[in-house]
Enzyme design. Sequence first.
Site, PDB file in Angstrom:
ATOM      1  N   ASP A   1      -5.179 -32.141  -7.671  1.00 35.23           N
ATOM      2  CA  ASP A   1      -5.541 -30.708  -7.154  1.00 35.23           C
ATOM      3  C   ASP A   1      -5.438 -29.849  -8.420  1.00 35.23           C
ATOM      4  O   ASP A   1      -6.111 -28.869  -8.563  1.00 35.23           O
ATOM      5  CB  ASP A   1      -4.888 -30.064  -5.916  1.00 35.23           C
ATOM      6  CG  ASP A   1      -5.191 -31.005  -4.899  1.00 35.23           C
ATOM      7  OD1 ASP A   1      -6.043 -32.016  -4.996  1.00 35.23           O
ATOM      8  OD2 ASP A   1      -4.799 -30.637  -3.784  1.00 35.23           O
ATOM      9  N   ALA A   2      -4.121 -30.012  -9.151  1.00 35.94           N
ATOM     10  CA  ALA A   2      -3.810 -29.270 -10.271  1.00 35.94           C
ATOM     11  C   ALA A   2      -4.793 -29.273 -11.479  1.00 35.94           C
ATOM     12  O   ALA A   2      -5.197 -28.077 -11.945  1.00 35.94           O
ATOM     13  CB  ALA A   2      -2.365 -29.636 -10.729  1.00 35.94           C
TER      14      ALA A   2
ATOM     15  N   LEU B   1     -24.536 -25.212  23.501  1.00 40.55           N
ATOM     16  CA  LEU B   1     -24.695 -26.782  24.004  1.00 40.55           C
ATOM     17  C   LEU B   1     -24.414 -26.845  25.617  1.00 40.55           C
ATOM     18  O   LEU B   1     -23.578 -25.952  25.709  1.00 40.55           O
ATOM     19  CB  LEU B   1     -23.675 -27.832  23.247  1.00 40.55           C
ATOM     20  CG  LEU B   1     -24.317 -28.167  21.800  1.00 40.55           C
ATOM     21  CD1 LEU B   1     -23.110 -28.871  21.185  1.00 40.55           C
ATOM     22  CD2 LEU B   1     -25.459 -28.789  21.748  1.00 40.55           C
TER      23      LEU B   1
ATOM     24  N   GLU C   1     -20.589 -36.773  17.300  1.00 39.90           N
ATOM     25  CA  GLU C   1     -19.802 -36.351  16.374  1.00 39.90           C
ATOM     26  C   GLU C   1     -18.737 -35.440  17.001  1.00 39.90           C
ATOM     27  O   GLU C   1     -18.825 -35.099  18.185  1.00 39.90           O
ATOM     28  CB  GLU C   1     -20.329 -35.215  15.663  1.00 39.90           C
ATOM     29  CG  GLU C   1     -22.034 -35.480  15.024  1.00 39.90           C
ATOM     30  CD  GLU C   1     -22.661 -34.485  14.568  1.00 39.90           C
ATOM     31  OE1 GLU C   1     -22.492 -33.448  14.824  1.00 39.90           O
ATOM     32  OE2 GLU C   1     -23.926 -34.812  14.045  1.00 39.90           O
TER      33      GLU C   1
ATOM     34  N   LYS D   1     -16.444 -32.511  18.083  1.00 38.71           N
ATOM     35  CA  LYS D   1     -16.639 -31.116  18.415  1.00 38.71           C
ATOM     36  C   LYS D   1     -15.502 -30.262  17.873  1.00 38.71           C
ATOM     37  O   LYS D   1     -14.576 -30.036  18.630  1.00 38.71           O
ATOM     38  CB  LYS D   1     -16.882 -30.816  19.892  1.00 38.71           C
ATOM     39  CG  LYS D   1     -17.532 -29.405  20.161  1.00 38.71           C
ATOM     40  CD  LYS D   1     -18.142 -29.400  21.311  1.00 38.71           C
ATOM     41  CE  LYS D   1     -18.792 -27.860  21.883  1.00 38.71           C
ATOM     42  NZ  LYS D   1     -17.489 -26.730  21.330  1.00 38.71           N
TER      43      LYS D   1
ATOM     44  N   CYS E   1      25.575 -10.094  25.907  1.00 41.91           N
ATOM     45  CA  CYS E   1      26.650  -9.087  26.010  1.00 41.91           C
ATOM     46  C   CYS E   1      27.171  -8.541  27.260  1.00 41.91           C
ATOM     47  O   CYS E   1      28.008  -7.782  27.218  1.00 41.91           O
ATOM     48  CB  CYS E   1      25.910  -7.824  25.051  1.00 41.91           C
ATOM     49  SG  CYS E   1      24.943  -6.816  25.902  1.00 41.91           S
TER      50      CYS E   1
ATOM     51  N   CYS F   1      17.881  -5.400  27.843  1.00 40.57           N
ATOM     52  CA  CYS F   1      19.066  -5.309  27.631  1.00 40.57           C
ATOM     53  C   CYS F   1      19.353  -3.943  27.150  1.00 40.57           C
ATOM     54  O   CYS F   1      18.676  -3.577  26.196  1.00 40.57           O
ATOM     55  CB  CYS F   1      20.084  -6.068  26.683  1.00 40.57           C
ATOM     56  SG  CYS F   1      21.599  -5.821  26.260  1.00 40.57           S
TER      57      CYS F   1
HETATM   58  S1  IVH Z   1     -24.729 -28.999  16.952  1.00 39.14           S
HETATM   59  C1  IVH Z   1     -28.635 -27.500  18.593  1.00 39.14           C
HETATM   60  N1  IVH Z   1     -22.676 -30.285  16.257  1.00 39.14           N
HETATM   61  O1  IVH Z   1     -20.345 -26.190  19.485  1.00 39.14           O
HETATM   62  C2  IVH Z   1     -27.257 -28.173  18.260  1.00 39.14           C
HETATM   63  N2  IVH Z   1     -22.421 -28.188  17.415  1.00 39.14           N
HETATM   64  O2  IVH Z   1     -20.728 -25.518  22.281  1.00 39.14           O
HETATM   65  C3  IVH Z   1     -26.272 -27.040  18.353  1.00 39.14           C
HETATM   66  N3  IVH Z   1     -19.984 -27.421  17.378  1.00 39.14           N
HETATM   67  O3  IVH Z   1     -22.170 -23.537  18.865  1.00 39.14           O
HETATM   68  C4  IVH Z   1     -24.692 -27.276  17.704  1.00 39.14           C
HETATM   69  N4  IVH Z   1     -19.044 -29.212  16.442  1.00 39.14           N
HETATM   70  O4  IVH Z   1     -20.562 -23.891  17.143  1.00 39.14           O
HETATM   71  C5  IVH Z   1     -23.167 -29.150  16.932  1.00 39.14           C
HETATM   72  N5  IVH Z   1     -20.740 -31.515  15.511  1.00 39.14           N
HETATM   73  C6  IVH Z   1     -21.278 -30.405  16.386  1.00 39.14           C
HETATM   74  C7  IVH Z   1     -20.371 -29.458  16.547  1.00 39.14           C
HETATM   75  C8  IVH Z   1     -20.947 -28.375  17.119  1.00 39.14           C
HETATM   76  C9  IVH Z   1     -18.956 -27.839  16.952  1.00 39.14           C
HETATM   77  C10 IVH Z   1     -20.036 -26.045  18.124  1.00 39.14           C
HETATM   78  C11 IVH Z   1     -21.225 -25.209  17.517  1.00 39.14           C
HETATM   79  C12 IVH Z   1     -22.017 -25.077  18.962  1.00 39.14           C
HETATM   80  C13 IVH Z   1     -20.987 -25.217  20.144  1.00 39.14           C
HETATM   81  C14 IVH Z   1     -21.677 -25.590  21.371  1.00 39.14           C
END
Ligand code: IVH
Length: 705
Positions: free
Chosen positions: A52-53, A102, A132, A134, A428, A443
């Site tokens: 990093d440095a 979502l 993925e 979240k 106290c 107190c």
């Molecule tokens: S896809 C059209 N992928 O979750 C698809 N969203 O509850 C839109 N989020 O507003 C989102 N990780 O901010 C997607 N791997 C991911 C995510 C993700 C977090 C959030 C995102 C979205 C919210 C929906």
Amino acid sequence: PAAQDGGRPGRPHCPVSADPRARAVVRADELRRLIAYHRKKYYVDDAPEISDADYDALERELREIEQRFPDLRTPDSPSLRVGGEPAEQFVTYRHRVPLLSLDNAYDEKELREWDERLDRALGGAARTYVVEPKVDGLSIAVHYRDGVLERGVTRGDGFVGEDVTSNVRTIRSIPLRLLEPVAFLEVRGEVFMPLETFRKVNAERQEAGEPPFANPRNAAAGSVRLLDPRITARRRLDCFFHALAAIEVATAPPTHWERLGLLRALGLRTHPLNERCDDLDGVLRAIERLRGLRHGLDYEIDGAVVKVNEADLQDRAGATSKFPRWAIAFKYPPERATTRVRDIAIQVGRTGALTPVAELDPVPLAGTTVSRASLHNEDEIRRKDVRVGDWVVLEKAGEIIPQVVKVLPERRPPGTVPFAMPDRCPACGSAVVREEGEVVRRCTGATCPAKRREALLHFASRGAMDIQGLGEALVDQLLARDLVRDVAGLYRLDLDTLAGLERMGRKSASNLLAQLEASKARPLHRLLFGLGIRHVGQRAARLLASAFGSVEALAAASEDDLLGVADIGPATSRAVRVFFEQEANRDLLRRLAEAGVRTTALPEERAGAPRLAGSPLAGKTVVLTGALPGRSREEAKALVESLGGRVAGSVSRRTDLVVAGQAAGSKLADARRLGVKIVSPEEFERMVAESQAAAAGGAAGAAIE
Ligand code: IVH
């Protein structure tokens, strides 16, 4: 060039020039390529090749060259990472493609139902999926034009967000330039605050007397929306990209999985735990794997996002008005644990507030072992009827701090009694009182050791007098040996006394004395904050120091004088008066002054902050409605603020004044209903003139002093 196809950039073949500028051009170019290469290795490939440095040294060298030759600065200059000038306000931006939210599934059944709906919509077409993590942060859209970061926008309501480009540039995992000069690219990602940073930021805020953020998501959202990017830069935000929203090149790859690969090839970080799955059972297995891994990460994950992989099928499935049909969020339930309450202890804070804390049989929960949980206050305990000996359910949902959700009545052992808050301070023995309208008991003991301890620690803290070396262990010893009773006593300590304490050599004793000596000259606002007057945080302390200029003047100020200071409200005014009405407190300040502690403001603390007492707009909450002749709404707002007032967007009982211009609407009706004072634009102009005169007089007065 080599860097663009991912290979390690070599030294360019260039004749060495004697001209320093020409040399700088060559070196800057080389540095930019090295930086791009190593940043991808670090952030995207997670396989750094240098420390990093060493990486920081490359950025520093480039910044230095750019400082010497400002015309060599490019739009991806590392100097942009530290944050530029603060903005007045954010500009709104209409998204090119709306940022949808979502739909959620909470269990396997709901996930299978989603897939069945999808199956019908797609006429049974064969498909694969991507799962993925979240990440729990906030959504962001980032635009790149010709490969250079052009704009960062918050989600807002999904259609219109705020342009937070200067703040987005400070996030190091977001590249300022892509590895390929793509004509146009919009990507979506999640900005978040790592847990370690979150804890640090909150510790700093607490020390500074500011309210802590409830959870990392709020902290991230608050930091992205700061008007001063230099503060955002210090918040160390992070980001993963999860969607390609638009690209202006020949074709985007046909699957989401390949698109994620394209993002990485461009230098945009995607989540390393993303997985491609062939069928729904594979999806469920991936979700379970993530569930097990999530507590090992340095940020919060509140679920998994499941997406259809094939882009043509995504298009065919389409979206409802709120959600895409081709993706869903699988939410993990908040984690819970059951344990027994061993005892309910009472903590006494600096202000004397008594906080009940459940001491628990240690239990693992969401990645940590929990043995204590705050019970907040007596109303909360009564509502839940938490008793010593009870079995309780704990939950950690989004928050770092575990909460007692409920008691399990069926497991209550015989002989428990409802918990009662003590009538006497556990530290106290003084009486405790609960004031009208407050939920906490305090107190009343002026000499309470628990209050004293917290008061000493607060006085010495970084935001206050900043006395390094005066930590908990030392304060405890000073109090136990009765060497110090209050903050003034600190200045009577001598070398022999200090050197005689445990774990204190002569060296650290004399260091501490030097620290104490240095603290005597601190600005007045630090002293005022350090006194721990209720409602006087760092900001109020600054305002008071600048408005009154000395402890003596502040002590003599009436409640009305205090209310006349812009942004000092009734609670603070009252608290300051109450503080100075106590003879013990006045005596304390006399002794501090005798010890040589500065009790007057430094010239720079007073400068630029006219006393606004007597100005009809100072400290007032004003609502503007209708048209004001000759002034835009922004102008009028800025004017009120410059004269110490505050402009609110809607009328409430707390509104002092409504300025009703032409075609005033519902706000005027609200003002009438609530009996709030209403003035015409002409009257408003008169008040402005009067306030300006008061401000000018006050400023002149301050300047003469
Ligand atoms: S896809 C059209 N992928 O979750 C698809 N969203 O509850 C839109 N989020 O507003 C989102 N990780 O901010 C997607 N791997 C991911 C995510 C993700 C977090 C959030 C995102 C979205 C919210 C929906």
